[in-house]
Design a protein around this motif. Structure first.
Motif, PDB file in Angstrom:
ATOM      1  N   UNK A 187     115.780  -3.691 -66.192  1.00  0.00           N
ATOM      2  CA  UNK A 187     116.111  -3.882 -67.605  1.00  0.00           C
ATOM      3  C   UNK A 187     116.160  -5.373 -67.881  1.00  0.00           C
ATOM      4  N   UNK A 188     115.330  -5.823 -68.825  1.00  0.00           N
ATOM      5  CA  UNK A 188     115.211  -7.232 -69.160  1.00  0.00           C
ATOM      6  C   UNK A 188     115.572  -7.412 -70.627  1.00  0.00           C
ATOM      7  N   UNK A 189     116.464  -8.348 -70.903  1.00  0.00           N
ATOM      8  CA  UNK A 189     116.915  -8.622 -72.271  1.00  0.00           C
ATOM      9  C   UNK A 189     116.709 -10.105 -72.557  1.00  0.00           C
ATOM     10  N   UNK A 190     116.175 -10.394 -73.730  1.00  0.00           N
ATOM     11  CA  UNK A 190     115.977 -11.771 -74.173  1.00  0.00           C
ATOM     12  C   UNK A 190     116.434 -11.908 -75.618  1.00  0.00           C
ATOM     13  N   UNK A 197     110.629 -12.216 -77.717  1.00  0.00           N
ATOM     14  CA  UNK A 197     109.784 -11.012 -77.688  1.00  0.00           C
ATOM     15  C   UNK A 197     108.547 -11.236 -76.831  1.00  0.00           C
ATOM     16  N   UNK A 198     107.917 -12.413 -76.960  1.00  0.00           N
ATOM     17  CA  UNK A 198     106.726 -12.690 -76.161  1.00  0.00           C
ATOM     18  C   UNK A 198     107.044 -12.675 -74.672  1.00  0.00           C
ATOM     19  N   UNK A 199     108.209 -13.203 -74.298  1.00  0.00           N
ATOM     20  CA  UNK A 199     108.595 -13.181 -72.883  1.00  0.00           C
ATOM     21  C   UNK A 199     108.844 -11.749 -72.414  1.00  0.00           C
ATOM     22  N   UNK A 200     109.430 -10.927 -73.268  1.00  0.00           N
ATOM     23  CA  UNK A 200     109.669  -9.535 -72.907  1.00  0.00           C
ATOM     24  C   UNK A 200     108.344  -8.789 -72.746  1.00  0.00           C
ATOM     25  N   UNK A 201     107.413  -9.011 -73.655  1.00  0.00           N
ATOM     26  CA  UNK A 201     106.114  -8.346 -73.556  1.00  0.00           C
ATOM     27  C   UNK A 201     105.373  -8.777 -72.293  1.00  0.00           C
ATOM     28  N   UNK A 227     100.356  -6.735 -83.625  1.00  0.00           N
ATOM     29  CA  UNK A 227      99.318  -7.756 -83.470  1.00  0.00           C
ATOM     30  C   UNK A 227     100.000  -9.083 -83.147  1.00  0.00           C
ATOM     31  N   UNK A 228      99.634  -9.712 -82.023  1.00  0.00           N
ATOM     32  CA  UNK A 228     100.301 -10.962 -81.642  1.00  0.00           C
ATOM     33  C   UNK A 228     100.301 -11.985 -82.779  1.00  0.00           C
ATOM     34  N   UNK A 229     101.470 -12.577 -82.993  1.00  0.00           N
ATOM     35  CA  UNK A 229     101.608 -13.607 -84.007  1.00  0.00           C
ATOM     36  C   UNK A 229     101.946 -13.103 -85.392  1.00  0.00           C
ATOM     37  N   UNK A 260     118.307  -9.132 -80.332  1.00  0.00           N
ATOM     38  CA  UNK A 260     117.786  -9.187 -78.968  1.00  0.00           C
ATOM     39  C   UNK A 260     116.507  -8.371 -78.856  1.00  0.00           C
ATOM     40  N   UNK A 261     115.681  -8.723 -77.878  1.00  0.00           N
ATOM     41  CA  UNK A 261     114.492  -7.964 -77.502  1.00  0.00           C
ATOM     42  C   UNK A 261     114.689  -7.495 -76.071  1.00  0.00           C
ATOM     43  N   UNK A 262     114.129  -6.348 -75.737  1.00  0.00           N
ATOM     44  CA  UNK A 262     114.342  -5.854 -74.377  1.00  0.00           C
ATOM     45  C   UNK A 262     113.240  -4.906 -73.944  1.00  0.00           C
ATOM     46  N   UNK A 263     113.173  -4.695 -72.641  1.00  0.00           N
ATOM     47  CA  UNK A 263     112.373  -3.629 -72.061  1.00  0.00           C
ATOM     48  C   UNK A 263     113.161  -3.024 -70.911  1.00  0.00           C
ATOM     49  N   UNK A 264     113.145  -1.707 -70.833  1.00  0.00           N
ATOM     50  CA  UNK A 264     113.751  -0.966 -69.723  1.00  0.00           C
ATOM     51  C   UNK A 264     112.647  -0.112 -69.116  1.00  0.00           C
ATOM     52  N   UNK A 265     112.328  -0.379 -67.857  1.00  0.00           N
ATOM     53  CA  UNK A 265     111.217   0.302 -67.204  1.00  0.00           C
ATOM     54  C   UNK A 265     111.682   0.857 -65.869  1.00  0.00           C
ATOM     55  N   UNK A 266     110.984   1.889 -65.399  1.00  0.00           N
ATOM     56  CA  UNK A 266     111.473   2.590 -64.213  1.00  0.00           C
ATOM     57  C   UNK A 266     110.356   3.277 -63.454  1.00  0.00           C
TER      58      UNK A 266
END
Length: 331
Positions: A187-190, A197-201, A227-229, A260-266
């Protein structure tokens, strides 16, 4: 018998106590300087938190917000993997340990916990604060350089919160790769900014390439449909404001919203939300407008009206970041 104190309440009391004996002007000045450092675009090669006064001021200011953001991400992840709880946890770049508190608020019980950070004053204070949380009293607080030389022992869960912004591109990649190699869930939160968001992606793409499935917030593991940007995906968590918050920001409200932006992956079997609300719902007369990220790998807007009955009532209660539709809408 007194009811047990929640992790959120225990954390709030602990970080408030940190300011005892620290002059308000000194605390506010330390926070303002540290915020400027953290918001800089140039990665640092030295710990930003230099001494106890720095750490105490910044922890009192930032730990509650970090806790709420990470807890929101973890709760979305827990919804996608029902019945599972981590048997061990490593918090990379964890500083004073806000993410470890969020894990204890999400899953009951105790587990081996390790916090890695390169700032010894932050680790020392995190260890001190953790004495107020029974689930963290045996946690290990270890100094480590977060970057290309990082190696992690096998664990169920790795959290990385508000860390990637401090790292150069190669170090970010190495950290995500190390987490993917070690953990069953990451789980990554920024910060909820376009850059965050770009770092999370960037991290999300590396995790997917490593064989992970996105459990939250996305309803799919394909490329982000933004779409980026043009826009960025982020969410919001409500945080009670302390007197220090109000002093630094010059505000009077008793709360603020942490973006915050995040991704949770498993690697676990996961059931992502069928769709995710990615904007604040717009409530109009007799209708609610919901902006959704869909499992069909696209963004859409749906209008829910009174004629939809229970779904309309659910839409009026829906919040930014919620799954849609609800599993059990009102009748």
């Amino acid at each position: 018998m007194n009811a047990p104190v929640s992790p959120a309440d225990a954390l709030r009391a602990s970080v408030t106590a940190l300011l005892d004996g620290l002059p308000p002007r000194q605390a506010a000045g330390a926070v303002e300087r540290l915020i400027a450092s953290y918001r800089g675009d140039t990665p640092t090669h030295a710990p930003i938190l230099r001494d106890r006064a720095d750490v105490a001021a910044y922890a009192a200011y930032r730990m509650p917000a970090t806790f709420e953001a990470v807890r929101s991400a973890l709760e979305a992840f827990a919804d996608a993997v029902p019945g599972w709880a981590p048997g061990s946890h490593v918090d990379v770049g964890g500083g004073t340990g806000a993410a470890t508190w969020a894990v204890t608020a999400t899953w009951a019980g105790t587990r081996p916990v390790t916090v890695l950070d390169w700032a010894e004053p932050a680790l020392a204070l995190g260890r001190e604060i953790a004495a107020a949380n029974p689930a963290l009293r045996d946690a290990r607080w270890e100094r480590a350089r977060i970057g290309t030389a990082l190696t992690l022992d096998s664990t169920d869960l790795v959290t990385v919160s508000y860390v990637l912004n401090e790292l150069a591109e190669a170090d970010r990649a190495a950290l995500v790769d190390a987490a993917a190699a070690a953990a069953r869930a990451v789980v990554i939160v920024e910060a909820g900014t376009p850059a965050g968001y770009e770092r999370v992606i960037e991290a999300r793409d590396r995790l997917v390439r490593a064989g992970f499935r996105v459990a939250a917030p996305c309803p799919h593991s394909a490329a982000c449909p933004i779409v980026p940007g043009t826009d960025w995906c982020h969410f919001s968590a409500r945080v009670s404001r302390s007197s220090l918050h109000r002093q630094v920001k010059g505000g009077s409200l008793p709360y603020e919203d942490e973006k915050f932006a995040y991704v949770a992956a498993t690697r676990l079997p996961a059931e992502p939300a069928p769709n995710r609300v990615v904007r604040r719902p717009q409530i109009r007369k007799g209708q609610v407008l919901l902006d959704l990220c869909e499992a069909q790998e696209r963004l859409s807007r749906t209008t829910v009206t009174k004629r939809h009955g229970g779904l309309y009532r659910a839409a009026r209660d829906a919040d930014w970041g919620d799954p849609w539709p609800p599993q059990d809408p009102p009748g």
